[in-house]
Motif scaffolding. Sequence first.
Motif, PDB file in Angstrom:
ATOM      1  N   ARG A  64       7.115  -0.681   2.340  1.00  0.00           N
ATOM      2  CA  ARG A  64       6.813  -2.104   2.377  1.00  0.00           C
ATOM      3  C   ARG A  64       7.303  -2.719   1.067  1.00  0.00           C
ATOM      4  O   ARG A  64       7.533  -2.030   0.078  1.00  0.00           O
ATOM      5  N   LEU A  71      -1.600  -7.190   1.518  1.00  0.00           N
ATOM      6  CA  LEU A  71      -0.349  -6.639   2.037  1.00  0.00           C
ATOM      7  C   LEU A  71      -0.605  -5.316   2.754  1.00  0.00           C
ATOM      8  O   LEU A  71      -0.073  -5.046   3.835  1.00  0.00           O
ATOM      9  N   ARG A  72      -1.439  -4.496   2.157  1.00  0.00           N
ATOM     10  CA  ARG A  72      -1.772  -3.210   2.747  1.00  0.00           C
ATOM     11  C   ARG A  72      -2.465  -3.411   4.089  1.00  0.00           C
ATOM     12  O   ARG A  72      -2.182  -2.716   5.065  1.00  0.00           O
ATOM     13  N   GLU A 107      -2.100  -5.799   6.072  1.00  0.00           N
ATOM     14  CA  GLU A 107      -1.174  -6.339   7.071  1.00  0.00           C
ATOM     15  C   GLU A 107      -0.099  -5.348   7.476  1.00  0.00           C
ATOM     16  O   GLU A 107       0.492  -5.487   8.547  1.00  0.00           O
ATOM     17  N   THR A 108       0.164  -4.362   6.646  1.00  0.00           N
ATOM     18  CA  THR A 108       1.302  -3.487   6.935  1.00  0.00           C
ATOM     19  C   THR A 108       0.913  -2.067   7.332  1.00  0.00           C
ATOM     20  O   THR A 108       1.656  -1.409   8.047  1.00  0.00           O
ATOM     21  N   ASP A 109      -0.217  -1.564   6.861  1.00  0.00           N
ATOM     22  CA  ASP A 109      -0.612  -0.200   7.228  1.00  0.00           C
ATOM     23  C   ASP A 109      -1.037  -0.156   8.686  1.00  0.00           C
ATOM     24  O   ASP A 109      -1.451  -1.155   9.254  1.00  0.00           O
ATOM     25  N   LYS A 120       7.296  -6.371  -1.619  1.00  0.00           N
ATOM     26  CA  LYS A 120       6.682  -7.646  -1.988  1.00  0.00           C
ATOM     27  C   LYS A 120       7.543  -8.287  -3.070  1.00  0.00           C
ATOM     28  O   LYS A 120       8.319  -7.611  -3.748  1.00  0.00           O
TER      29      LYS A 120
END
Length: 464
Positions: A460, A324-325, A327-329, A462
Amino acid sequence: MPLRFYNTLSQQVEEFTPAADNTVRMYTCGPTVYDFAHIGNFRTFTFVDLLRKCLRANGFHLNHVMNITDVDDKIIRNAVAQHKSLDEYTKIYTEAFLEDCAALRLERPERLAPATEHIHDMVDAIQKLGPHTYSSDGSVYFKIASFPTYGKLSHNDFSGNLSGARVDVDEYEKADARDFALWKTPKEGEIFWDTEIGPGRPGWHIECSVMAIKYLGDTLDIHAGGIDLVFPHHENEIAQSECLTGKPFARFWLHAEFLMVEGQKMSKSLGNYYTLRDLVGKGHAPEAIRYLLASVPYRKSLNFTIDGLKSAAIAIERLRNFKLRLETDRYADGVNQQLAERTALASAAFTAGINDDLNTAEALAAVFEFVRDANSAMDSGEFRAGNTPDALQFLNLFDSIFDVLKATAKAGELGDGEIDARIEARTAAKRARDFKLADQIRDELLAQGIILEDTKNGVRWKRK
RNA sequence: GGCGCGGUAGCCAAGUGGUAAGGCAAAGGUCUGCAAAACCUUUAUACGUCGGUUCGACUCCGUCCCGCGCCUCCA
């Protein structure tokens, strides 16, 4: 990086390639559908799934057959007791099995072969085996004395030991204790098929020989199953098949070790007997179960514990958080060469582990080392946008084998748009330094299974 | 009794003839409005036992102890 497997037949690790073309002809022993499958069964089936994915990762195509044993003593007994037809009874457990496999993300083999759909193939084979067989009281037995290399898989020496004893093991008369039934004559009230070799039903071993040869040819590349099947089941399959075809039955024999539960052998009387649905019903994620079963190399006995299951869930969570990190950072442009090299090394180490007889523990170590390195680089600002594709590719490689990163969807959760709107509202509250309202929104979302995380690049979220 | 597998930190678990991967747990710390996430540090003088081989063994050989599987249906 050559692919190697431990071959029960040679008792050695050997390099594997398919014999004919690029397609692996594989047969694995499936369930006997007389009850729900338990976690020990799924240890083996998960191993088979990893094997499939590993073979595919090595560029091979698969032609994989798995049998469904839908006729045997227990099935007949239970079906009769419950006043069900054989089909009615086995349908229940076959469907349950397929549901469980889907929950564990086990790929469907190219063909599922129910024994009862191959009765006549089996009868043909039994007839062809002629001189290797004898009849007694309407049943047909395989004469192991007629197959000199009997015992080569389990490494037992049966020579010199084959005559004399007359043991009523199976409630049928056999000339030698080790001989096994190809065809069983029906007892009173039992289900049977009327055939050229008389009324009855097939013995257990013949279905595998017949269906494997029918769909995959005389010589399989791989035959796999649980270690308890080595003797007598696989030994008997070899005897039948090789007498039938005159060719080696399988080139590679792979066997998964047993599973223990909480340090003890699993048994109903100890109360540590779990079906998959027991565990899922208690709230354990199927991915965590899959991860735990996959994380211990298949040739080592696996101690399945509830603590271990919790550890597995947390480990998966860490990997998901990392993805997730990633993909989002947002990161500065360019590539961190040093990290790029470490990504390549980690990827190679992962593949090396998997290809080394499915050493999943070794492969996982490479993954976690990489995750730590990459997270560190992100924390220290050394991670670059150009490192993201490689990192994601490596995670995809990992997940192409382990298949645990995607969360199993739950019904009735909030939609993405609604979540984004709530996050907007919270961000506005934070800007106004109304932390009370901000926390309230976060708590409300949490109550609905949505976890918010504040990062330097924004918020973000989840799903729990 | 025969055949096969294994005994590595609190738990799970890799590994090599030259002195121990990784995960979880635990403790301390950094970061943060608070969290979450993440990171850092610490945690096996040591790999069941006793011998042997070796310059050197957790890694090879042998003994013993313990656990597990198969030898009857069984993942």
